[in-house]
Motif scaffolding. Structure first.
Motif, short mmCIF file in Angstrom:
data_model
loop_
_atom_site.label_atom_id
_atom_site.label_comp_id
_atom_site.label_asym_id
_atom_site.label_seq_id
_atom_site.Cartn_x
_atom_site.Cartn_y
_atom_site.Cartn_z
N THR A 16 41.29 -16.99 5.71
CA THR A 16 42.16 -15.81 5.78
C THR A 16 42.48 -15.31 4.37
OG1 THR A 16 44.05 -17.30 5.80
CG2 THR A 16 43.22 -16.56 7.96
N GLY A 17 41.56 -15.57 3.42
CA GLY A 17 41.80 -15.17 2.03
C GLY A 17 41.52 -13.70 1.79
N LEU A 18 41.54 -13.33 0.52
CA LEU A 18 41.41 -11.93 0.12
C LEU A 18 40.11 -11.29 0.59
CD1 LEU A 18 42.49 -9.57 -1.72
CD2 LEU A 18 41.03 -10.54 -3.51
N ILE A 19 38.99 -11.99 0.32
CA ILE A 19 37.71 -11.36 0.63
C ILE A 19 37.51 -11.23 2.13
CG2 ILE A 19 36.33 -13.49 0.54
CD1 ILE A 19 35.29 -10.01 -0.67
N SER A 45 40.82 -20.88 10.19
CA SER A 45 41.63 -21.06 8.98
C SER A 45 42.15 -22.49 8.93
CB SER A 45 42.80 -20.07 9.01
OG SER A 45 43.75 -20.38 8.03
N SER A 46 42.68 -22.85 7.77
CA SER A 46 43.31 -24.17 7.65
C SER A 46 44.58 -24.22 8.51
CB SER A 46 43.65 -24.43 6.19
OG SER A 46 44.49 -23.40 5.71
N LYS A 50 48.19 -18.90 10.04
CA LYS A 50 47.51 -17.96 9.13
C LYS A 50 46.47 -17.13 9.89
CE LYS A 50 46.41 -19.60 4.84
NZ LYS A 50 45.98 -20.64 3.88
N TYR A 72 38.17 -24.78 10.89
CA TYR A 72 36.86 -24.13 10.75
C TYR A 72 35.91 -24.65 11.85
CZ TYR A 72 38.43 -23.04 5.93
OH TYR A 72 39.11 -22.60 4.83
N SER A 88 35.29 -18.86 1.88
CA SER A 88 36.05 -19.90 1.17
C SER A 88 35.70 -19.83 -0.33
CB SER A 88 35.70 -21.28 1.75
OG SER A 88 34.30 -21.45 1.79
N HIS A 90 33.94 -20.72 -3.84
CA HIS A 90 32.50 -21.09 -3.89
C HIS A 90 32.25 -22.60 -3.97
CE1 HIS A 90 33.64 -18.14 -7.05
NE2 HIS A 90 33.33 -19.03 -7.95
N HIS A 93 31.30 -23.54 -0.49
CA HIS A 93 30.28 -22.79 0.25
C HIS A 93 29.20 -23.70 0.82
CE1 HIS A 93 31.22 -18.62 -1.75
NE2 HIS A 93 32.20 -19.08 -1.03
N GLU A 110 29.68 -15.71 1.17
CA GLU A 110 30.09 -14.98 -0.03
C GLU A 110 29.38 -15.47 -1.29
OE1 GLU A 110 31.44 -12.47 -1.27
OE2 GLU A 110 31.90 -11.66 0.68
N LYS A 111 29.41 -14.61 -2.29
CA LYS A 111 28.94 -15.00 -3.61
C LYS A 111 30.09 -15.70 -4.33
CE LYS A 111 31.11 -13.12 -6.21
NZ LYS A 111 32.58 -13.10 -6.47
N TRP A 139 27.01 -7.99 -1.63
CA TRP A 139 27.15 -6.66 -0.99
C TRP A 139 26.66 -5.54 -1.89
CZ3 TRP A 139 32.37 -3.86 -1.44
CH2 TRP A 139 33.09 -4.31 -2.54
N ARG A 183 41.95 -21.32 -7.17
CA ARG A 183 40.48 -21.31 -7.27
C ARG A 183 40.03 -20.79 -8.63
NH1 ARG A 183 37.14 -16.95 -6.72
NH2 ARG A 183 38.01 -14.97 -6.07
N TYR A 200 28.18 -9.89 -10.93
CA TYR A 200 27.96 -8.45 -10.67
C TYR A 200 27.24 -7.74 -11.82
CZ TYR A 200 30.58 -8.88 -6.38
OH TYR A 200 30.98 -9.25 -5.13
N1 LIG Z 1 32.36 -9.84 -2.51
C1 LIG Z 1 33.42 -9.67 -3.30
O1 LIG Z 1 33.67 -8.60 -3.85
C2 LIG Z 1 34.35 -10.81 -3.49
C3 LIG Z 1 35.64 -10.55 -3.92
C4 LIG Z 1 36.52 -11.61 -4.01
C5 LIG Z 1 36.07 -12.89 -3.75
N2 LIG Z 1 34.79 -13.11 -3.37
C6 LIG Z 1 34.31 -14.48 -3.10
O2 LIG Z 1 34.93 -14.92 -1.90
C7 LIG Z 1 35.31 -16.29 -2.02
C8 LIG Z 1 36.81 -16.40 -1.76
O3 LIG Z 1 37.52 -15.64 -2.71
P1 LIG Z 1 38.97 -15.02 -2.40
O4 LIG Z 1 39.32 -14.19 -3.56
O5 LIG Z 1 39.00 -14.44 -1.05
O6 LIG Z 1 39.84 -16.35 -2.44
P2 LIG Z 1 41.29 -16.60 -1.82
O7 LIG Z 1 42.02 -15.32 -1.61
O8 LIG Z 1 41.91 -17.67 -2.63
O9 LIG Z 1 40.96 -17.17 -0.38
C9 LIG Z 1 40.17 -18.31 -0.20
C10 LIG Z 1 40.52 -18.90 1.17
O10 LIG Z 1 39.75 -20.09 1.32
C11 LIG Z 1 40.50 -21.07 2.03
N3 LIG Z 1 40.60 -22.31 1.26
C12 LIG Z 1 40.21 -23.51 1.69
N4 LIG Z 1 40.45 -24.45 0.77
C13 LIG Z 1 41.00 -23.84 -0.28
C14 LIG Z 1 41.49 -24.29 -1.54
N5 LIG Z 1 41.44 -25.58 -1.89
N6 LIG Z 1 41.99 -23.39 -2.38
C15 LIG Z 1 42.04 -22.09 -2.03
N7 LIG Z 1 41.59 -21.60 -0.85
C16 LIG Z 1 41.09 -22.49 0.03
C17 LIG Z 1 41.88 -20.46 2.29
O11 LIG Z 1 41.85 -19.92 3.59
P3 LIG Z 1 42.44 -20.65 4.88
O12 LIG Z 1 43.70 -21.34 4.45
O13 LIG Z 1 42.66 -19.54 5.81
O14 LIG Z 1 41.42 -21.63 5.35
C18 LIG Z 1 41.98 -19.32 1.31
O15 LIG Z 1 42.76 -18.28 1.80
C19 LIG Z 1 34.88 -16.73 -3.43
O16 LIG Z 1 33.64 -17.38 -3.35
C20 LIG Z 1 34.75 -15.43 -4.19
O17 LIG Z 1 33.77 -15.48 -5.22
C21 LIG Z 1 33.93 -12.09 -3.21
#
Ligand SMILES: NC(=O)c1ccc[n+]([C@@H]2O[C@H](COP(=O)([O-])OP(=O)(O)OC[C@H]3O[C@@H](n4cnc5c(N)ncnc54)[C@H](OP(=O)(O)O)[C@@H]3O)[C@@H](O)[C@H]2O)c1
Length: 363
Positions: A16-19, A45-46, A50, A72, A88, A90, A93, A110-111, A139, A183, A200
């Motif tokens: 449920t993170g940002l991406i 999600s964990s 959430k 998951y 999640s 990387h 992944h 995701e990357k 993407w 992270r 990128y």
């Molecule tokens: N394509 C793009 O433009 C783009 C942009 C941003 C990020 N990304 C990629 O997407 C991935 C996630 O990035 P994000 O920015 O979305 O991260 P984020 O907001 O921190 O979210 C990551 C999610 O992963 C889960 N998670 C499980 N174990 C974790 C831990 N130990 N620490 C933190 N989170 C954990 C959590 O979800 P739950 O608690 O719900 O399980 C958390 O909400 C990365 O690989 C990043 O490179 C891609």
């Protein structure tokens, strides 16, 4: 399937993170010219809470019910899911892809696809053995703008012979003030600017300097340097040098500088002109402008190619994934497995020269 029926992809969203929120917000957007239909079948999600909050916030106004899970594993085992989206950090992944593949699920991850090329090979080997679809969610490569630009550069040769691309990704992170579990700070999660955002500008260089990408890519020589705060890489600069053509890419990335609202995110230089790509950051291109050779003091008039913005732009990779899966493909023709491995190899080499080591590298 009737000729008018669109392929449907039922997604299981991991995290449920940002991406994940960006991806889902794009997929639920109503569209007129959709190439595929997307259903957010389940959220994993964990925590169940959430997942519930996420579904309530991002999966609104849809004619179906989304299942919410507090793990998951329940997503992997849900028979109604066609493709698992891995959002999640990387560092997880490989683990999350392997678990989804073991359950027989197709995966869009995701990357950065994994922490290193060895992990990427492991995931693709597992996908091959299981006969499922796996693709890196790069993407940027799926945006129609990229195919148009590459045609202009290499078929129409609008700027003559391309000889250089520069691209920079910057964002401001105060590493010192972040918790050790972030992270952006935890090496086991893949902390560091190269894998997070440097991929990128690297992709801009690869796509604009090598007409063979993604099926007959040339391996460039790499020269790289990295700098660190609290043991976390915060700035990377690298040069890619293509032996066959002499083309150079200058790729830079930092988490130490605030970015402007709208800037030139990549410049491609050719013998008869240049191209500037405009956007907020290299992952969000908005338009590009083709200029003739700059011979006077004043910047020459250029021809601008502007692109419709469908929300953030995740829909292109989602549509292509749905079409790939519907066609029975196991790899994305836009981001094939060999290309994801090659990008990871380039980043491995950057890290080898720059000094970033992840715990997974010695596993
Ligand atoms: N394509 C793009 O433009 C783009 C942009 C941003 C990020 N990304 C990629 O997407 C991935 C996630 O990035 P994000 O920015 O979305 O991260 P984020 O907001 O921190 O979210 C990551 C999610 O992963 C889960 N998670 C499980 N174990 C974790 C831990 N130990 N620490 C933190 N989170 C954990 C959590 O979800 P739950 O608690 O719900 O399980 C958390 O909400 C990365 O690989 C990043 O490179 C891609």
């Amino acid at each position: 399937m009737a000729a008018t029926e669109l392929p449907t992809c039922r997604w299981g969203i991991l995290t449920t993170g940002l991406i994940s929120s960006w991806f889902v917000a794009d997929l639920v957007m109503p569209r007129e010219d959709a190439k595929a239909k997307h259903i957010i079948q389940a959220i994993g999600s964990s925590s169940l809470e959430k997942s519930r909050d996420f579904a309530a916030k991002y999966v609104k106004d849809v004619p179906y019910q989304t299942t919410v899970y507090g793990s998951y594993e329940e997503v992997y085992n849900d028979p109604n899911i066609d493709c698992v989206y891995v959002g999640s950090p990387h560092g997880f992944h490989k683990r999350d892809c392997l678990a989804a593949i073991a359950a027989g699920k197709n995966v869009l991850c995701e990357k950065a696809f994994t922490i290193n090329a060895r992990e990427a090979r492991e995931v693709f080997d597992a996908a091959k053995a299981k006969g499922v679809y796996v693709a890196e969610a790069m993407w940027l490569r799926h945006r129609p703008m990229l195919a148009d630009l590459r045609k202009l550069l290499y078929e129409d040769k609008v700027i003559g012979e391309v000889f250089r691309t520069t691209s920079d990704f910057q964002m401001q992170l105060d590493i010192a003030s972040l918790p050790a579990t972030s992270r952006y700070k935890d090496l086991s999660l893949g902390a560091g600017s190269m894998l997070d955002i440097g991929i990128y500008p690297l992709t801009w260089a690869i796509l604009t300097l090598d007409p063979g990408t993604p099926t007959q890519s040339e391996d460039p020589k790499i020269l790289a340097a990295q700098s660190f705060v609290d043991g976390i890489e915060v700035t990377t600069s690298l040069i890619l040098h293509y032996p066959s053509s002499g083309r150079q890419g200058v790729v830079t990335t930092t988490t130490e500088r605030r970015k402007g609202a709208s800037e030139i995110i990549a410049t491609i230089d050719g013998t008869n002109g240049f191209v500037e790509v405009e956007g907020a950051v290299p992952s969000h291109p908005r338009s590009f402008t083709v200029y003739p050779k700059w011979t006077e003091d004043k910047k020459p008039e250029g021809k601008k190619y502007d692109y419709q913005r469908l929300q953030q732009g995740f829909i292109y990779e989602a549509d292509n994934t749905a079409l790939d899966i519907a066609a029975g493909r196991k790899e994305s023709p836009i981001v094939p497995w060999a290309e994801s491995i090659r990008v990871m190899e380039i980043m491995d080499e950057v890290r080898r020269q720059g000094g970033t080591k992840y715990p997974q590298d010695s596993a």
